[in-house]
Design an enzyme around this catalytic site. Structure first.
Site, mmCIF file in Angstrom:
data_model
loop_
_atom_site.group_PDB
_atom_site.id
_atom_site.type_symbol
_atom_site.label_atom_id
_atom_site.label_comp_id
_atom_site.label_asym_id
_atom_site.label_seq_id
_atom_site.Cartn_x
_atom_site.Cartn_y
_atom_site.Cartn_z
ATOM 1 N N ARG A 1 -23.799 24.756 -40.160
ATOM 2 C CA ARG A 1 -24.335 24.585 -38.802
ATOM 3 C C ARG A 1 -24.974 25.871 -38.318
ATOM 4 N NH1 ARG A 1 -19.312 22.121 -35.911
ATOM 5 N NH2 ARG A 1 -18.480 23.501 -37.483
ATOM 6 N N ARG B 1 -15.301 14.398 -48.505
ATOM 7 C CA ARG B 1 -14.885 13.072 -48.022
ATOM 8 C C ARG B 1 -15.922 12.034 -48.421
ATOM 9 N NH1 ARG B 1 -10.541 14.575 -47.363
ATOM 10 N NH2 ARG B 1 -9.161 14.475 -45.558
ATOM 11 N N GLY C 1 -17.326 26.693 -44.815
ATOM 12 C CA GLY C 1 -16.007 27.033 -44.260
ATOM 13 C C GLY C 1 -15.188 27.735 -45.332
ATOM 14 N N ARG C 2 -13.883 27.726 -45.125
ATOM 15 C CA ARG C 2 -13.012 28.463 -46.066
ATOM 16 C C ARG C 2 -13.148 27.953 -47.489
ATOM 17 N NH1 ARG C 2 -9.689 27.665 -41.722
ATOM 18 N NH2 ARG C 2 -9.292 25.711 -42.768
ATOM 19 N N ILE C 3 -13.202 26.618 -47.674
ATOM 20 C CA ILE C 3 -13.278 26.089 -49.044
ATOM 21 C C ILE C 3 -14.655 26.387 -49.644
ATOM 22 C CG2 ILE C 3 -13.103 24.018 -50.490
ATOM 23 C CD1 ILE C 3 -11.171 22.863 -48.364
ATOM 24 N N HIS D 1 -9.619 11.593 -55.881
ATOM 25 C CA HIS D 1 -9.223 12.354 -54.681
ATOM 26 C C HIS D 1 -8.019 13.269 -54.985
ATOM 27 C CE1 HIS D 1 -9.578 12.374 -50.036
ATOM 28 N NE2 HIS D 1 -9.151 13.557 -50.485
ATOM 29 N N GLU E 1 -12.711 4.353 -50.612
ATOM 30 C CA GLU E 1 -11.740 4.621 -51.675
ATOM 31 C C GLU E 1 -10.383 4.011 -51.327
ATOM 32 O OE1 GLU E 1 -12.131 8.981 -51.378
ATOM 33 O OE2 GLU E 1 -9.997 9.026 -50.856
ATOM 34 N N GLY F 1 -8.458 16.739 -55.102
ATOM 35 C CA GLY F 1 -8.935 18.105 -54.820
ATOM 36 C C GLY F 1 -7.822 19.106 -54.590
HETATM 37 C C1 DGY Z 1 -7.592 17.240 -47.396
HETATM 38 O O1 DGY Z 1 -6.715 18.054 -47.165
HETATM 39 O O2 DGY Z 1 -8.402 16.906 -46.544
HETATM 40 C C2 DGY Z 1 -7.617 16.661 -48.758
HETATM 41 O O3 DGY Z 1 -8.658 15.783 -48.930
HETATM 42 C C3 DGY Z 1 -6.282 16.008 -49.045
HETATM 43 O O4 DGY Z 1 -6.138 15.917 -50.396
#
Ligand code: DGY
Length: 336
Positions: A181, A242, A159-161, A289, A271, A291
């Site tokens: 996918r 996640r 995806g974008r990330i 967490h 977590e 990110g």
């Molecule tokens: C998200 O945007 O899903 C990140 O995990 C939040 O920090």
């Protein structure tokens, strides 16, 4: 909602003053700036009489909560991931649900790279050794790491990330492969210089594996003992998406017995209660967490959530609506 009262909005966790200022122009806001997360019953009690909810990934929005808040019209998550929200349950009640895609892509990609570089060069381990006074001088074979440059990067979830992570690899002359996918459009593949491979090919060929899939029942324990066994013994696994996508107990076993070389983690099962065995391992970089946690990005996420919520409460279509079906006759009738 009667025409002469402002919508009531609950904000479950601390946000920036500018976010509250913006919301207060249009809504009556109940904020939780002391940031202690609400237990489910407390959240249900606080939500009574509210039209809108701004929540975080630490809040569970499910059928039980929604049943306790019949007046609720919209839920805005301050996160791109929304596994904390039962979207079908929202839809069934005509509650619009939104998330915050786009504004955090680059910061989250940067953090995935931080974990890759940190795990490859053992940066948290050697930093601990420096602080402990164990560094007595330069040695040729001291705390050897592995190269990131010219290695093969495998991205699971394009995806974008995932794409932002791939684009950064060009500066390191890496070979980039990905699994998704379905393959992304050819122009995106060209932009990312990335080639589509099967899941097993990616596991077998990658020096660095970055997970960027959303968490869902379909991705629960996507990486477990069987998948770790298919990786190179020199592989480094990065999870910045996640907890639950990786079977933490299986990863700990793999890190202990050399099935893979190292890991870089930003997210965990259960977590913030980490599996205690992670803490004793030198070959894992542990982040809490963070990110998307730059000031600019977190401000943008909170503001986007506020704008999503406001659009919904003012009868419009929020820019990041997850369940367009929720704009049902029942909901629209309320706003006539
Ligand atoms: C998200 O945007 O899903 C990140 O995990 C939040 O920090």
């Amino acid at each position: 909602m009667t025409a002469n009262r402002k919508p009531r909005v609950l904000v479950t966790r601390e946000v920036f003053d500018e976010t509250l200022d913006y919301l207060r122009q249009h809504c009556e806001v109940f904020a939780n700036q002391n940031d202690v997360p609400y237990a489910p019953e407390a959240l249900a009690a606080k939500l009574t009489g509210c039209d809108g909810l701004i929540c975080s990934l630490t809040d569970r929005v499910d059928a039980t909560l929604l049943a306790a808040a019949p007046q609720l019209k919209a839920v805005a998550n301050i996160a791109v991931g929304y596994n904390n929200i039962d979207v079908p349950a929202c839809t069934a009640r005509g509650v619009m649900a939104t998330n915050t895609p786009g504004v955090l892509d680059d910061s989250t990609a940067d953090l995935a790279w931080t974990l890759m570089l940190g795990a490859a060069r053992r940066i948290t381990e050697v930093e601990r050794r420096v602080r402990a006074g164990e560094w007595t001088g330069w040695r040729l074979k001291q705390w050897l790491g592995v190269d990131v440059h010219h290695a093969t990067l495998g991205i699971i979830g394009m995806g974008r990330i995932g794409q932002a992570i791939a684009r950064r690899a060009a500066g390191f002359d890496m070979t980039v492969i990905y699994h998704n996918r379905k393959p992304v459009a050819p122009e995106l593949e060209r932009k990312c210089n990335a080639a589509y491979v099967s899941f097993d090919e990616l596991l077998a060929q990658s020096d660095f594996i970055v997970l960027q899939v959303p968490y869902s029942p379909a991705t629960h324990h996507l990486i477990g003992a069987a998948q770790l066994a298919k990786m190179k013994p020199t592989a480094i696994l990065i999870n910045s998406t996640r907890g639950g996508v990786v079977d933490d107990a299986a990863l700990i076993a793999a890190l202990k017995n050399g099935t893979i070389r190292a890991a870089g983690l930003d997210v965990y099962e259960n977590e913030p209660k980490l599996h205690p065995d992670f803490l004793a391992l030198d070959n894992v970089v542990l982040a809490p967490h963070v990110g998307s946690s730059t000031e600019a990005t977190r401000k943008a996420m909170a503001m986007l959530a506020a704008k999503n919520l406001l659009a919904a409460l003012q009868g419009g279509v929020p820019p990041n609506l997850l369940n367009p079906e929720a704009r049902s006759g029942r909901w629209l009738n309320l706003h006539k």
